[in-house]
Structures are given as structure tokens and as C-alpha cells.
Design an enzyme around this catalytic site. Structure first.
Site, mmCIF file in Angstrom:
data_model
loop_
_atom_site.group_PDB
_atom_site.id
_atom_site.type_symbol
_atom_site.label_atom_id
_atom_site.label_comp_id
_atom_site.label_asym_id
_atom_site.label_seq_id
_atom_site.Cartn_x
_atom_site.Cartn_y
_atom_site.Cartn_z
ATOM 1 N N PRO A 10 0.806 -1.209 0.000
ATOM 2 C CA PRO A 10 0.000 0.000 0.000
ATOM 3 C C PRO A 10 0.846 1.269 0.000
ATOM 4 O O PRO A 10 1.907 1.327 0.617
ATOM 5 C CB PRO A 10 -0.822 -0.103 1.293
ATOM 6 C CG PRO A 10 -0.162 -1.136 2.120
ATOM 7 C CD PRO A 10 0.592 -2.024 1.190
ATOM 8 N N ASN A 11 0.351 2.234 -0.727
ATOM 9 C CA ASN A 11 0.898 3.589 -0.822
ATOM 10 C C ASN A 11 2.160 3.705 -1.666
ATOM 11 O O ASN A 11 2.599 4.813 -1.933
ATOM 12 C CB ASN A 11 1.127 4.205 0.569
ATOM 13 C CG ASN A 11 -0.157 4.307 1.343
ATOM 14 O OD1 ASN A 11 -1.173 4.739 0.814
ATOM 15 N ND2 ASN A 11 -0.128 3.879 2.589
ATOM 16 N N ARG A 18 3.327 11.275 -2.147
ATOM 17 C CA ARG A 18 3.224 11.040 -0.703
ATOM 18 C C ARG A 18 4.544 11.386 -0.018
ATOM 19 O O ARG A 18 5.577 10.816 -0.334
ATOM 20 C CB ARG A 18 2.901 9.572 -0.445
ATOM 21 C CG ARG A 18 2.883 9.225 1.023
ATOM 22 C CD ARG A 18 2.751 7.732 1.233
ATOM 23 N NE ARG A 18 2.792 7.443 2.657
ATOM 24 C CZ ARG A 18 3.386 6.385 3.173
ATOM 25 N NH1 ARG A 18 3.972 5.511 2.399
ATOM 26 N NH2 ARG A 18 3.381 6.199 4.464
ATOM 27 N N TYR A 23 10.228 10.245 0.867
ATOM 28 C CA TYR A 23 10.361 9.287 -0.227
ATOM 29 C C TYR A 23 10.891 9.883 -1.526
ATOM 30 O O TYR A 23 11.158 9.151 -2.468
ATOM 31 C CB TYR A 23 9.010 8.617 -0.506
ATOM 32 C CG TYR A 23 8.480 7.866 0.690
ATOM 33 C CD1 TYR A 23 9.033 6.652 1.072
ATOM 34 C CD2 TYR A 23 7.433 8.370 1.452
ATOM 35 C CE1 TYR A 23 8.562 5.960 2.170
ATOM 36 C CE2 TYR A 23 6.943 7.680 2.550
ATOM 37 C CZ TYR A 23 7.504 6.472 2.899
ATOM 38 O OH TYR A 23 7.031 5.786 3.986
ATOM 39 N N ASN A 75 8.564 -4.823 -0.859
ATOM 40 C CA ASN A 75 8.379 -3.649 -0.007
ATOM 41 C C ASN A 75 6.880 -3.608 0.267
ATOM 42 O O ASN A 75 6.119 -3.080 -0.534
ATOM 43 C CB ASN A 75 8.856 -2.372 -0.686
ATOM 44 C CG ASN A 75 8.710 -1.158 0.206
ATOM 45 O OD1 ASN A 75 7.988 -1.189 1.198
ATOM 46 N ND2 ASN A 75 9.361 -0.075 -0.161
ATOM 47 N N ALA A 78 3.315 -0.518 4.907
ATOM 48 C CA ALA A 78 2.811 -0.675 6.275
ATOM 49 C C ALA A 78 2.553 -2.133 6.651
ATOM 50 O O ALA A 78 2.679 -2.503 7.823
ATOM 51 C CB ALA A 78 1.538 0.145 6.460
ATOM 52 N N GLU A 99 13.740 -7.934 1.635
ATOM 53 C CA GLU A 99 12.808 -6.846 1.943
ATOM 54 C C GLU A 99 13.550 -5.528 1.821
ATOM 55 O O GLU A 99 14.669 -5.389 2.329
ATOM 56 C CB GLU A 99 12.254 -7.016 3.359
ATOM 57 C CG GLU A 99 11.258 -5.936 3.740
ATOM 58 C CD GLU A 99 10.506 -6.280 5.008
ATOM 59 O OE1 GLU A 99 9.756 -7.277 5.004
ATOM 60 O OE2 GLU A 99 10.674 -5.560 6.006
ATOM 61 N N HIS A 101 13.130 -1.196 2.113
ATOM 62 C CA HIS A 101 12.384 -0.007 2.504
ATOM 63 C C HIS A 101 13.161 1.199 1.995
ATOM 64 O O HIS A 101 14.370 1.306 2.242
ATOM 65 C CB HIS A 101 12.209 0.079 4.022
ATOM 66 C CG HIS A 101 11.381 -1.038 4.562
ATOM 67 N ND1 HIS A 101 10.010 -1.019 4.513
ATOM 68 C CD2 HIS A 101 11.733 -2.210 5.125
ATOM 69 C CE1 HIS A 101 9.551 -2.142 5.039
ATOM 70 N NE2 HIS A 101 10.582 -2.881 5.407
ATOM 71 N N ARG A 108 12.322 6.273 11.931
ATOM 72 C CA ARG A 108 10.966 6.800 11.845
ATOM 73 C C ARG A 108 10.192 6.485 13.109
ATOM 74 O O ARG A 108 10.768 6.161 14.137
ATOM 75 C CB ARG A 108 10.305 6.238 10.581
ATOM 76 C CG ARG A 108 11.105 6.682 9.341
ATOM 77 C CD ARG A 108 10.425 6.489 8.053
ATOM 78 N NE ARG A 108 9.158 7.200 8.007
ATOM 79 C CZ ARG A 108 8.181 6.870 7.162
ATOM 80 N NH1 ARG A 108 8.339 5.878 6.321
ATOM 81 N NH2 ARG A 108 7.055 7.540 7.159
#
Length: 144
Positions: A10-11, A18, A23, A75, A78, A99, A101, A108
Site C-alpha cells: 500500500p501507498n 506522498r 520518499y 516492499n 505498512a 525486503e 524499505h 521513523r
């Protein structure tokens, strides 16, 4: 030529819009073009999938595993912090996975510091921007 599947949660489709301070301004299409170029340089084909739906991502892991992909770069956004289902699907694939990010999850909010899905991956790369995907391809190349 072996195929690497790149799955985005998502996103990630909102890249460039965003939180550009976190990002950047590049889009998901820009990221996919970058990954495709980097993968070709390493002798890999790519398959991309993005969804905001946890179930769709689980189903895609199963179908890609059955179709013979050689590994995954994921990735899950969330969902990385919450999804046992995605972790289990990756584990069940028995394929090498990395994975990634884009941002440094440890720098964060505290709820982002732990990745539930990273345990099903051989490596987690965090905070290296798009270059984290190139590093992930290098990792997978060592295993295949």
C-alpha cells in the site's frame, strides 16, 4: 533468464506525491524503470506487482511461486509491520527474498522499527532509497 518478482504494498503507488521529504519526488514508474535496468544488467527479467490489498499480495506470492520466479524483492509498506499472512506466504514459497524499505524504518516512528515480514526474508535493506533495490538484486544474484 531468471525472473525476479518485485512486490509493492500500500501507498507505494503514491510515490512522488506522498511525503516527498521522506520518499522523494520519483514515482513508482520511475522506480520500476530503475529496477528493470539494474536487473537487466545482472541478467534478470522482472515482474512487478503493486496492491493495497493484503490478500491480493498473498495470492500474488503464491501464483508467482507456482509460475517459477527465482526470487522476490518486497516492499510491503505498512504491511511489513503487521502482516503474518504475508510473512507466511513468503516463507511457504521457499524462495530467496529481500525486503527493501526506501526510508530508514529505524529512524521513523517507533511502530515502524520492527518488520514482521523481514523474518521470511534473507536480508532487509532500509534507508538506501532506490539504491536499496539494486543492492537487493546483488544479494539475490549471489544466491542464484
Amino acid at each position: 533468464m531468471k525472473t525476479i518478482a518485485i512486490l509493492h504494498g500500500p501507498n507505494l503507488d503514491r510515490l512522488g506525491k506522498r511525503e516527498p521529504q521522506v520518499y522523494g519526488h520519483a514515482t513508482l514508474a520511475d522506480l520500476e524503470a530503475f529496477i528493470r535496468t539494474e536487473a537487466e544488467q545482472r541478467g534478470f527479467a522482472t515482474r512487478f506487482f503493486q496492491s493495497a490489498s493484503e490478500g491480493a499480495l498473498v495470492d500474488k506470492i503464491h501464483s508467482l511461486t507456482d509460475s517459477g520466479v527465482a526470487g522476490f524483492i518486497v516492499n510491503f509498506g505498512a504491511y511489513s509491520h503487521t502482516s503474518i499472512a504475508l510473512r507466511d506466504a513468503l516463507s511457504a514459497s521457499a524462495l530467496p527474498a529481500v525486503e527493501v524499505h526506501i526510508s530508514d524504518i529505524k529512524a521513523r516512528e517507533e511502530f515502524r522499527h520492527h518488520s514482521m515480514t523481514a523474518g521470511a526474508c534473507r536480508v532487509m535493506i532500509s534507508g538506501k532509497g532506490f539504491n536499496g533495490y539494486a543492492e537487493a538484486l546483488d544479494q539475490i544474484a549471489q544466491w542464484l
